[in-house]
Write a protein that holds these residues in place. Structure first.
Motif, PDB file in Angstrom:
ATOM      1  N   SER A 270      -6.484  -4.745  -1.953  1.00 15.55           N
ATOM      2  CA  SER A 270      -6.787  -4.091  -0.690  1.00 15.55           C
ATOM      3  C   SER A 270      -5.600  -3.302  -0.158  1.00 15.55           C
ATOM      4  O   SER A 270      -5.679  -2.702   0.914  1.00 15.55           O
ATOM      5  N   THR A 271      -4.504  -3.292  -0.912  1.00 13.30           N
ATOM      6  CA  THR A 271      -3.295  -2.587  -0.495  1.00 13.30           C
ATOM      7  C   THR A 271      -3.178  -1.280  -1.254  1.00 13.30           C
ATOM      8  O   THR A 271      -3.203  -1.273  -2.494  1.00 13.30           O
ATOM      9  N   PRO A 272      -3.069  -0.155  -0.550  1.00 16.81           N
ATOM     10  CA  PRO A 272      -2.976   1.140  -1.233  1.00 16.81           C
ATOM     11  C   PRO A 272      -1.614   1.312  -1.885  1.00 16.81           C
ATOM     12  O   PRO A 272      -0.660   0.581  -1.572  1.00 16.81           O
ATOM     13  N   PRO A 273      -1.489   2.271  -2.783  1.00 15.26           N
ATOM     14  CA  PRO A 273      -0.182   2.522  -3.405  1.00 15.26           C
ATOM     15  C   PRO A 273       0.804   3.098  -2.403  1.00 15.26           C
ATOM     16  O   PRO A 273       0.422   3.673  -1.373  1.00 15.26           O
ATOM     17  N   ASP A 274       2.075   2.926  -2.697  1.00 18.67           N
ATOM     18  CA  ASP A 274       3.121   3.505  -1.854  1.00 18.67           C
ATOM     19  C   ASP A 274       2.923   5.013  -1.745  1.00 18.67           C
ATOM     20  O   ASP A 274       2.615   5.695  -2.734  1.00 18.67           O
ATOM     21  N   GLY A 275       3.096   5.520  -0.555  1.00 21.76           N
ATOM     22  CA  GLY A 275       2.994   6.953  -0.342  1.00 21.76           C
ATOM     23  C   GLY A 275       1.623   7.434   0.062  1.00 21.76           C
ATOM     24  O   GLY A 275       1.475   8.589   0.475  1.00 21.76           O
ATOM     25  N   ALA A 276       0.602   6.593  -0.067  1.00 18.53           N
ATOM     26  CA  ALA A 276      -0.737   7.008   0.337  1.00 18.53           C
ATOM     27  C   ALA A 276      -0.764   7.266   1.844  1.00 18.53           C
ATOM     28  O   ALA A 276      -0.153   6.538   2.624  1.00 18.53           O
ATOM     29  N   VAL A 277      -1.472   8.326   2.239  1.00 25.41           N
ATOM     30  CA  VAL A 277      -1.545   8.724   3.640  1.00 25.41           C
ATOM     31  C   VAL A 277      -2.813   8.135   4.250  1.00 25.41           C
ATOM     32  O   VAL A 277      -3.911   8.347   3.741  1.00 25.41           O
ATOM     33  N   ARG A 278      -2.662   7.418   5.333  1.00 26.83           N
ATOM     34  CA  ARG A 278      -3.778   6.742   5.977  1.00 26.83           C
ATOM     35  C   ARG A 278      -4.436   7.648   7.012  1.00 26.83           C
ATOM     36  O   ARG A 278      -3.762   8.228   7.863  1.00 26.83           O
ATOM     37  N   VAL A 279      -5.763   7.743   6.922  1.00 29.20           N
ATOM     38  CA  VAL A 279      -6.568   8.396   7.948  1.00 29.20           C
ATOM     39  C   VAL A 279      -7.440   7.322   8.564  1.00 29.20           C
ATOM     40  O   VAL A 279      -8.254   6.699   7.880  1.00 29.20           O
ATOM     41  N   ASP A 280      -7.268   7.067   9.835  1.00 31.10           N
ATOM     42  CA  ASP A 280      -8.044   6.024  10.499  1.00 31.10           C
ATOM     43  C   ASP A 280      -9.410   6.559  10.919  1.00 31.10           C
ATOM     44  O   ASP A 280      -9.515   7.651  11.482  1.00 31.10           O
TER      45      ASP A 280
END
Length: 308
Positions: A270-280
């Motif tokens: 459930s954890t995205p890779p480092d650097g992924a940009v989150r859009v809520d």
């Protein structure tokens, strides 16, 4: 998807997907369909048929704001089952499915991966941003910066007579459902029973038809991934590849955007890779690869049309 295996062999199974860029059940099916395409890879030939959920001759709503609020509620009800993210506010009901469907159809001439990215962007414009791409200008805004896409070419092809005719053929095919989906209603929450229209019937969206040496298998409505994989094996008349877990990094490399359900289904994490940009969103995050985030409509508000 490729229509043949390396070496010229025929694919094990042919998949026909009936869909619409503005359908919330189709949006909720993206995790299963993405993984299925990835798993079957060259073992399958995949055809996307646009069923036109919102037609051009549909009567306009008497109260557009009330209609948008109603459909926004419907989307939220669907996501209770699918877990898909949804926009904080749907700004309006999709006026017509034709421009987005024509864009997605036209993108197929630029290769399957580009076509996949285009259709995904168009879905995200409705279900993440809340601003349906239901005009040529809206399509241009949604697709600007899509990796691998020649947008000026797409803008020309979108309005071409041949593209219009191809989507019209899709619409007609979607209104000629196989007998398997025309009987009594199946299990919920999305039975997949053909929708009754004034002019006849239309496939429920989404519906997958699998054809191969084992015959035809129809899977209508929203179903778990395992149901689709089993249907592919039945249609192929024998084993098909099984999915292999991906690392979050590999998943983000393969797909420029990932929902929470996709991250879990593809990677078991459930954890995205480092650097992924989150859009809520109102229904959880959408994770974007950094290059995708630079051009995605969710990260470049306010709305501005694309100009050639």
């Amino acid at each position: 998807m490729s229509g043949a295996l390396r070496g010229g062999a025929a694919p094990l199974v042919r998949v026909t997907e009936f869909t619409d860029p503005a359908c919330p059940w189709a949006w909720g099916s993206e995790p299963s369909f993405r993984l299925l395409r990835h798993t079957l890879s060259e073992q399958a030939e995949w055809r996307t048929v646009f069923g036109i959920l919102f037609d051009e001759d549909d009567d306009p709503p008497p109260d557009p704001d009330a209609e948008a609020r109603w459909y926004d509620g419907f989307i939220r009800d669907v996501t209770v089952h699918t877990g898909a993210p949804y926009a904080h506010r749907l700004r309006r009901l999709t006026r017509t499915s034709w421009p987005a469907s024509q864009a997605a159809k036209a993108a197929q001439s630029q290769g399957p991966e580009t076509a996949e990215r285009v259709l995904r962007r168009l879905r995200e414009t409705t279900f993440v941003v809340g601003d349906p791409a239901d005009s040529p200008e809206g399509v241009g805004h949604a697709l600007r910066g899509t990796d691998g896409l020649d947008l000026p070419r797409l803008s020309r092809d979108l309005v071409a007579r041949a593209t219009r005719a191809a989507v019209g053929a899709d619409r007609a095919l979607a209104r000629d459902p196989v007998p398997e989906v025309c009987g009594p209603q199946g299990p919920g929450p999305h039975s997949g029973q053909a929708k009754e229209l004034t002019e006849g019937r239309r496939y429920a969206l989404p519906t997958l038809l699998f054809d191969g040496a084992g015959g035809r298998v129809c899977v209508p409505g929203w179903r778990p991934f395992a149901t689709y994989l089993e249907a592919a094996a039945r249609a192929a008349g024998g084993p098909v590849p099984a999915p292999s877990p991906l690392s979050p990094e590999a998943a983000m490399e393969r797909w420029p955007s990932l929902t929470g359900p996709e991250l879990t289904l593809f990677t078991g994490a459930s954890t995205p890779p480092d650097g992924a940009v989150r859009v809520d969103t109102a229904g959880g995050p959408l994770w974007l690869r950094p290059d995708e985030a630079r051009t995605h409509p969710a990260t470049r508000q306010p709305w501005r049309p694309y100009e050639l």
